[in-house]
Each structure stands twice: as structure tokens, then as C-alpha cells.
Motif scaffolding. Sequence first.
Motif, PDB file in Angstrom:
ATOM      1  N   GLU A   1       0.844  -1.187   0.000  1.00 31.43           N
ATOM      2  CA  GLU A   1       0.000   0.000   0.000  1.00 31.43           C
ATOM      3  C   GLU A   1       0.884   1.244   0.000  1.00 31.43           C
ATOM      4  N   GLY A   2       0.682   2.088  -0.984  1.00 37.27           N
ATOM      5  CA  GLY A   2       1.452   3.321  -1.076  1.00 37.27           C
ATOM      6  C   GLY A   2       2.844   3.150  -1.655  1.00 37.27           C
ATOM      7  N   LYS A   3       3.189   1.918  -2.087  1.00 39.97           N
ATOM      8  CA  LYS A   3       4.527   1.663  -2.628  1.00 39.97           C
ATOM      9  C   LYS A   3       4.489   1.297  -4.105  1.00 39.97           C
ATOM     10  N   SER A   4       3.412   1.669  -4.776  1.00 37.39           N
ATOM     11  CA  SER A   4       3.322   1.425  -6.202  1.00 37.39           C
ATOM     12  C   SER A   4       3.665   2.711  -6.940  1.00 37.39           C
ATOM     13  N   ILE A   5       3.282   2.795  -8.204  1.00 37.82           N
ATOM     14  CA  ILE A   5       3.570   3.995  -8.982  1.00 37.82           C
ATOM     15  C   ILE A   5       2.294   4.505  -9.629  1.00 37.82           C
ATOM     16  N   GLY A   6       2.339   5.745 -10.077  1.00 37.73           N
ATOM     17  CA  GLY A   6       1.189   6.351 -10.718  1.00 37.73           C
ATOM     18  C   GLY A   6       0.970   5.797 -12.115  1.00 37.73           C
ATOM     19  N   MET A   7      -0.267   5.836 -12.566  1.00 34.69           N
ATOM     20  CA  MET A   7      -0.603   5.304 -13.890  1.00 34.69           C
ATOM     21  C   MET A   7       0.158   6.011 -14.993  1.00 34.69           C
TER      22      MET A   7
END
Length: 225
Positions: A172-178
Motif C-alpha cells: 500500500e502506497g509503494k506502487s507507482i502512478g498510472m
Amino acid sequence: MKKRILSIMLSASLSLLLAACGKEKAESATAQADLPANAPAVGTPIQDVAKQADGKPKQGGEYATTAWEDLELPGQGLEDIVKKYQPQIDSIPEGDPAENAVMEKMQSELNSAPVNPALDGKKIKIAGFISPLEVDDKKGMVKEFLLVPYFGACIHVPPPPLNQTLLVKPQEGKSIGMEQMYEPVWVSGTILTKQVHTNLAEAGYQITDAKVEIYQESDAQQQDN
């Protein structure tokens, strides 16, 4: 033509002919035109844009930097399988129906290429491209994706072999924007040798609770020091 196709499969780690999953060359060209101007060319291998480190963790690091070749077993990787069938394909006249039969047999072997059991439970860090499976439109984030070794795999060009495809579920919160999903990324986490079916491709590995970061050349350089 046959040798050129095999060359593409080897250099870009493509596991299928473009037509094998309903993607004609013209469609790939159209797809490229629809991508952002700064997106890599469809089929670009990660090695062309990201300097892989030597497989050792950086000083004091928790995750061992891993190359895509490490996900294969000796003698059973993409290059080995393609080379095994190349003499048969070269001996068949262009357009002969027998060519399709050999290609299908080769593809079947690629689809069942075994994973490396020694990696199960290891903490790794690997660079690759994103093929999104699920996005959070409200937050503008990629929630789940396949990590693949060349750009556009499973979407604009065919998927890699089973042992070159990882299902990634970010923290959670450790991905990237589209808007960043066209860029190469680092994925860090515990890898599991567990096959899973997705609507894009079969994945031979999983990394759940993963940390995802945009790839930076300086990251690899630091790990080489």
C-alpha cells in the motif's frame, strides 16, 4: 523471414510470433503511435534501458539484485529452447504448414519452461517493465501488474515464457502512478515460485507486498560499487 523472427525472439525475449496471440505487425506499429512520446519502443528489452547489476546485494542491502537469466534453469531458458527448434524451422520451406506445427511445439515448451526453485522465498530486486492488471482510478495508481523483461509484453506484443513473468502486488502506497507505467521499474520483495493465471498471461513467479520504484541508473551503479 524465419531467421529474422527468431532473432527478434532471442534479442527481445519474445516468446511468441506476433500473430500467435492475434497481434499483427501493423497493430504493433499502431500501438506504438498511441503511446506517449517518451515511451520505449514496443518490444524493447529491459537490458537496453536498465543496467543490471551483478546479482549481489549492495552493501548492507536487504535485497539481492537479480537478472532475468537467474529466473531460468540452465539449458531450459528462452534462448536454449529457440535454438533447439531453429534447425527444424530453417529446414521447412517458407509458408509450409509444417512450420506452424513446429512453432506450436516450441511455444508449448516455452509455456512450460520451469522456474528456478532455488529462488523461492528469496528477497530480490529486479528491473523490468509493467503490464498492468488492475489500477486504482481514484488514486491514479497501479494496484497489480505483471513484471516482464520487455516493453509492451502481453499487451502490444506476446507474453514472455512462464519463467520470465512475475505477478506483482505492491505494498500500500509503494506502487507507482498510472502516468509512470511506461517507465522501467525496480521491484523489491520476496519472490515465490508459485504459478498463477491472469487475464494477460501465465506467471511462474509472484512477489506480494512488493516495493515498486521508478528505475534510476544511479541505483544500479550504487549496487555495483
